[in-house]
Design an enzyme around this catalytic site. Structure first.
Site, PDB file in Angstrom:
ATOM      1  N   ARG A  74       0.855  -1.187   0.000  1.00 16.94           N
ATOM      2  CA  ARG A  74       0.000   0.000   0.000  1.00 16.94           C
ATOM      3  C   ARG A  74       0.896   1.243   0.000  1.00 16.94           C
ATOM      4  O   ARG A  74       1.858   1.325   0.757  1.00 16.94           O
ATOM      5  CB  ARG A  74      -0.888  -0.012   1.243  1.00 16.94           C
ATOM      6  CG  ARG A  74      -1.833   1.179   1.387  1.00 16.94           C
ATOM      7  CD  ARG A  74      -2.610   1.077   2.684  1.00 16.94           C
ATOM      8  NE  ARG A  74      -3.415  -0.132   2.736  1.00 16.94           N
ATOM      9  CZ  ARG A  74      -3.778  -0.743   3.870  1.00 16.94           C
ATOM     10  NH1 ARG A  74      -3.351  -0.282   5.032  1.00 16.94           N
ATOM     11  NH2 ARG A  74      -4.531  -1.817   3.827  1.00 16.94           N
ATOM     12  N   ARG A 143      -0.985   6.664   9.538  1.00 13.53           N
ATOM     13  CA  ARG A 143      -1.014   6.118   8.180  1.00 13.53           C
ATOM     14  C   ARG A 143      -1.244   7.229   7.160  1.00 13.53           C
ATOM     15  O   ARG A 143      -1.022   8.406   7.448  1.00 13.53           O
ATOM     16  CB  ARG A 143      -2.072   5.030   8.098  1.00 13.53           C
ATOM     17  CG  ARG A 143      -1.751   3.840   9.038  1.00 13.53           C
ATOM     18  CD  ARG A 143      -2.681   2.688   8.787  1.00 13.53           C
ATOM     19  NE  ARG A 143      -2.363   1.529   9.615  1.00 13.53           N
ATOM     20  CZ  ARG A 143      -2.967   0.354   9.504  1.00 13.53           C
ATOM     21  NH1 ARG A 143      -3.916   0.178   8.602  1.00 13.53           N
ATOM     22  NH2 ARG A 143      -2.635  -0.655  10.283  1.00 13.53           N
ATOM     23  N   LYS A 205      -3.263   1.385  14.891  1.00  9.05           N
ATOM     24  CA  LYS A 205      -3.188   2.301  13.750  1.00  9.05           C
ATOM     25  C   LYS A 205      -3.828   3.645  14.089  1.00  9.05           C
ATOM     26  O   LYS A 205      -4.682   3.742  14.976  1.00  9.05           O
ATOM     27  CB  LYS A 205      -3.878   1.680  12.544  1.00  9.05           C
ATOM     28  CG  LYS A 205      -5.344   1.332  12.758  1.00  9.05           C
ATOM     29  CD  LYS A 205      -5.886   0.549  11.573  1.00  9.05           C
ATOM     30  CE  LYS A 205      -7.298   0.058  11.834  1.00  9.05           C
ATOM     31  NZ  LYS A 205      -7.810  -0.790  10.744  1.00  9.05           N
ATOM     32  N   LYS A 207      -5.374   7.243  12.057  1.00 10.13           N
ATOM     33  CA  LYS A 207      -5.771   7.819  10.778  1.00 10.13           C
ATOM     34  C   LYS A 207      -6.103   9.296  10.937  1.00 10.13           C
ATOM     35  O   LYS A 207      -6.783   9.694  11.886  1.00 10.13           O
ATOM     36  CB  LYS A 207      -6.981   7.063  10.217  1.00 10.13           C
ATOM     37  CG  LYS A 207      -6.693   5.579   9.969  1.00 10.13           C
ATOM     38  CD  LYS A 207      -7.917   4.843   9.455  1.00 10.13           C
ATOM     39  CE  LYS A 207      -7.599   3.375   9.190  1.00 10.13           C
ATOM     40  NZ  LYS A 207      -8.770   2.633   8.666  1.00 10.13           N
ATOM     41  N   CYS A 427     -14.887  -3.362   0.614  1.00 16.22           N
ATOM     42  CA  CYS A 427     -13.500  -3.749   0.876  1.00 16.22           C
ATOM     43  C   CYS A 427     -13.125  -4.940  -0.008  1.00 16.22           C
ATOM     44  O   CYS A 427     -13.987  -5.597  -0.582  1.00 16.22           O
ATOM     45  CB  CYS A 427     -13.334  -4.099   2.345  1.00 16.22           C
ATOM     46  SG  CYS A 427     -14.138  -5.650   2.816  1.00 16.22           S
ATOM     47  N   CYS A 433      -7.881 -11.265   1.829  1.00 15.28           N
ATOM     48  CA  CYS A 433      -7.803 -10.762   3.197  1.00 15.28           C
ATOM     49  C   CYS A 433      -7.976 -11.902   4.193  1.00 15.28           C
ATOM     50  O   CYS A 433      -8.977 -12.637   4.148  1.00 15.28           O
ATOM     51  CB  CYS A 433      -8.862  -9.690   3.432  1.00 15.28           C
ATOM     52  SG  CYS A 433      -8.843  -9.052   5.127  1.00 15.28           S
ATOM     53  N   CYS A 472     -15.861  -8.272   6.936  1.00 10.60           N
ATOM     54  CA  CYS A 472     -15.657  -8.537   8.356  1.00 10.60           C
ATOM     55  C   CYS A 472     -15.976  -7.269   9.122  1.00 10.60           C
ATOM     56  O   CYS A 472     -16.158  -6.206   8.520  1.00 10.60           O
ATOM     57  CB  CYS A 472     -14.232  -9.030   8.624  1.00 10.60           C
ATOM     58  SG  CYS A 472     -13.012  -7.703   8.824  1.00 10.60           S
ATOM     59  N   CYS A 476     -13.205  -1.567   7.078  1.00  3.99           N
ATOM     60  CA  CYS A 476     -12.288  -0.830   6.217  1.00  3.99           C
ATOM     61  C   CYS A 476     -13.001   0.024   5.170  1.00  3.99           C
ATOM     62  O   CYS A 476     -12.459   1.030   4.727  1.00  3.99           O
ATOM     63  CB  CYS A 476     -11.318  -1.796   5.532  1.00  3.99           C
ATOM     64  SG  CYS A 476     -10.180  -2.595   6.669  1.00  3.99           S
TER      65      CYS A 476
END
Length: 561
Positions: A74, A143, A205, A207, A427, A433, A472, A476
């Site tokens: 990514r 990120r 993470k 953002k 996603c 994934c 899931c 995302c």
């Protein structure tokens, strides 16, 4: 901060990683098939995920063939802004290493899938040549910084270019590990402790989004931290920011202690306090985030557990900045960028719809080749959007007709088929994934077509809701801030449905149905849409209608809780 003895296994991995180096380079040098768990976690800081194709393959005798280990990379692309040259390099890497495809993400980035371990250094070095990287695009760090899109080329929105870049650069980790492992730099053995991240980086993470106050093309409430800029009296400079903190969407089904959360407004700050406040929020997460339970480690849980007022005071103390809580936020709007738009400099932009962000040559629709040709021939800039689309920038008016004709010849349309598709997200989910419980991207067109038929049946197409789908509960594709969120719950194609958010993403939804079979989703939604049609006001959006009634009414109507 938690004591070292309480650290989760991932925290121990980071602590003992030799500043994110681990044994990544040795694995590349030895051409191993796959990495063990510690290195799999460290790879994320370098912008990589180790994956397997989970679709079952058979040999000529009908025996299962285990898929090889592959990697997803990514990019770190602040604001999703690419030159024509940069876009074409990603495009070429997709052809050479990514199975003939690239994928646009909801963080305004590009992903390549199906890379083999012996491809990784080549890919990293090609990206480096165009002044980009994958450094910190994943992992427990800040990120990719997202930014409001600018199809009109407005000078006010262009002011955000420098803000997104500043924040992205400021929060890059300081270890030289990335350059050593991928770019051939000599090892520096005396890395200093990272002044922001320390030895164990962030608990999870982080953002960041930046925009102008009132423009929500970045879904600002979905972010750990957001800045909505305000302008001085003549609109020529940023004079300050509304600050948001604590948004995040990862959760676990049937565990109410995990939940999606919309970011909280902390107040307004002057422009010169941007970096100090940003660093205060990030370091507060570093110091107070849960390092014993990764499912409780996002910044949202710090605010939920300690309270918004406590957090505001903590940030004020760390940054030496007082939040102004008397300024009023303007009403949020998410303006459309799709189609042709005249820019302030006299050129045009073309907002190009790409459902779920998959850029490849489909049968009868060579999307990837068409974009490569047009961007290359006309030297167009690109901005990736937070809704997985592309804006092609800098089209001369004299070239508009030629571009339209060429796209028609190639059977490639930049338009979405219906308003329902305009802001729909999905996603990747299966097959790559590892967290996916169900399908998402691959079945999304079929699902949208089914929902579209229901909308047409009831005359609701003109105010189609924002629909997002994930395989899931990690969220995302931001399903919890959609008017209709569809979240994979159980293998075999069972999903949960979420209502309660609004079209501008300022709220998060809640369960209205669980374990709904994929094929039943349109019929279940129809029950809610009938209520909307019969009891809603003229022109009322679905999310606004839902928020006027107890969710229990919809749960009863769907009858599947």
């Amino acid at each position: 901060m938690s004591e070292t003895k309480e650290l989760s296994p991932v925290e121990e991995t980071k602590l003992n990683s030799n500043n994110l180096r681990g044994k990544i380079a040795e694995g590349i040098d030895q051409n191993i098939d796959s990495y063990e768990e510690d290195e799999k976690q460290l790879l994320k800081f370098h912008g990589l995920y180790q994956q397997k194709d989970r679709d079952r393959k058979k040999d000529e005798n009908g025996n299962d063939i285990e898929a090889p280990t592959t990697f997803m990379i990514r990019g770190r692309i602040p604001g999703g802004r690419l030159t024509a040259e940069q876009y074409l390099v990603w495009d070429a890497l997709g052809d050479k290493f990514g199975g003939g495809a690239i994928r646009l993400t909801t963080r305004q980035s590009v992903q390549l899938h199906t890379l083999r371990i012996f491809h990784l250094r080549d890919v990293m070095q090609e990206i480096n040549k165009i002044n980009l990287s994958s450094m910190g695009a994943c992992g427990d760090v800040v990120r990719n910084v997202t930014q409001a899109v600018n199809p009109h080329g407005k000078k006010s929105l262009q002011l955000l270019d420098g803000v997104a870049q500043l924040l992205s650069d400021h929060f890059k980790f300081k270890t030289n590990a990335y350059a050593e492992v991928w770019l051939g730099d000599k090892q520096i053995n005396k890395d200093e402790d990272d002044p922001i991240y320390g030895k164990t980086y962030l608990p999870r993470k982080f953002k960041i989004a930046v925009t102008l106050a009132g423009n929500n093309t970045v879904d600002i409430y979905a972010n750990d931290m957001g800045f909505a800029a305000t302008l001085n009296s003549d609109g020529s400079k940023i004079d300050g920011y509304f600050v948001f903190a604590g948004g995040g969407f990862g959760m676990t089904h049937n565990k109410p202690e995990t939940f999606a959360r919309a970011a909280s407004p902390l107040g307004w700050i002057p422009e010169n306090a941007l970096v100090a406040v940003a660093e205060a929020i990030v370091t507060a997460h570093r110091d107070f985030g849960d390092r014993t339970n990764r499912k409780h480690a996002r910044l949202k849980y710090v605010l939920a557990d300690k309270g918004v007022e406590w957090f505001r005071n903590e940030v004020e103390s760390r940054s030496n900045t007082k939040f102004d809580q008397n300024k009023t936020l303007p009403v949020w709007e998410t303006p459309s960028y799709l189609g042709w738009t005249e820019r302030e400099d006299g050129t045009l932009s073309l907002g190009f719809h790409t459902l779920a962000g998959r850029i490849k040559d489909f049968p009868g629709k060579p999307l990837k080749s068409a974009l490569k040709e047009i961007i290359g021939n006309y030297k167009l800039g690109v901005q990736i959007t937070a809704d997985q689309d592309l804006i092609l920038i800098g089209v001369q008016k004299a070239d508009q007709t030629k571009i339209e004709k060429r796209l028609e010849e190639l059977n490639v349309s930049p338009k979405s088929p219906h308003p329902l598709f305009d802001r729909a997200l999905a996603c990747p989910a299966l097959p790559t994934c590892s967290l996916a419980l169900t399908e998402s991207e691959r079945t999304f067109p079929e699902l949208l077509n089914g929902i579209q038929k229901v909308l047409e049946k009831h005359g609701l197409s003109d105010r189609a809701p924002v629909v997002r789908m994930t395989g899931c509960p990690n969220g995302c594709a931001r399903p919890y801030s959609a008017e209709v969120g569809i979240v994979g719950q159980q293998a075999g194609g069972k999903y949960s449905l979420f209502f309660g958010a609004d079209s501008e993403g300022t709220k998060v939804g809640e369960y209205v149905a669980k374990k709904v079979a994929f094929t039943d989703i349109p019929a279940q939604l129809e029950k809610a849409f009938i209520l909307w049609k019969e009891e809603g006001t003229p022109g009322e959006k679905f999310g606004d209608f839902v928020n006027r009634f107890p969710l229990e009414r919809f749960r009863e109507a769907l009858g599947s809780m």
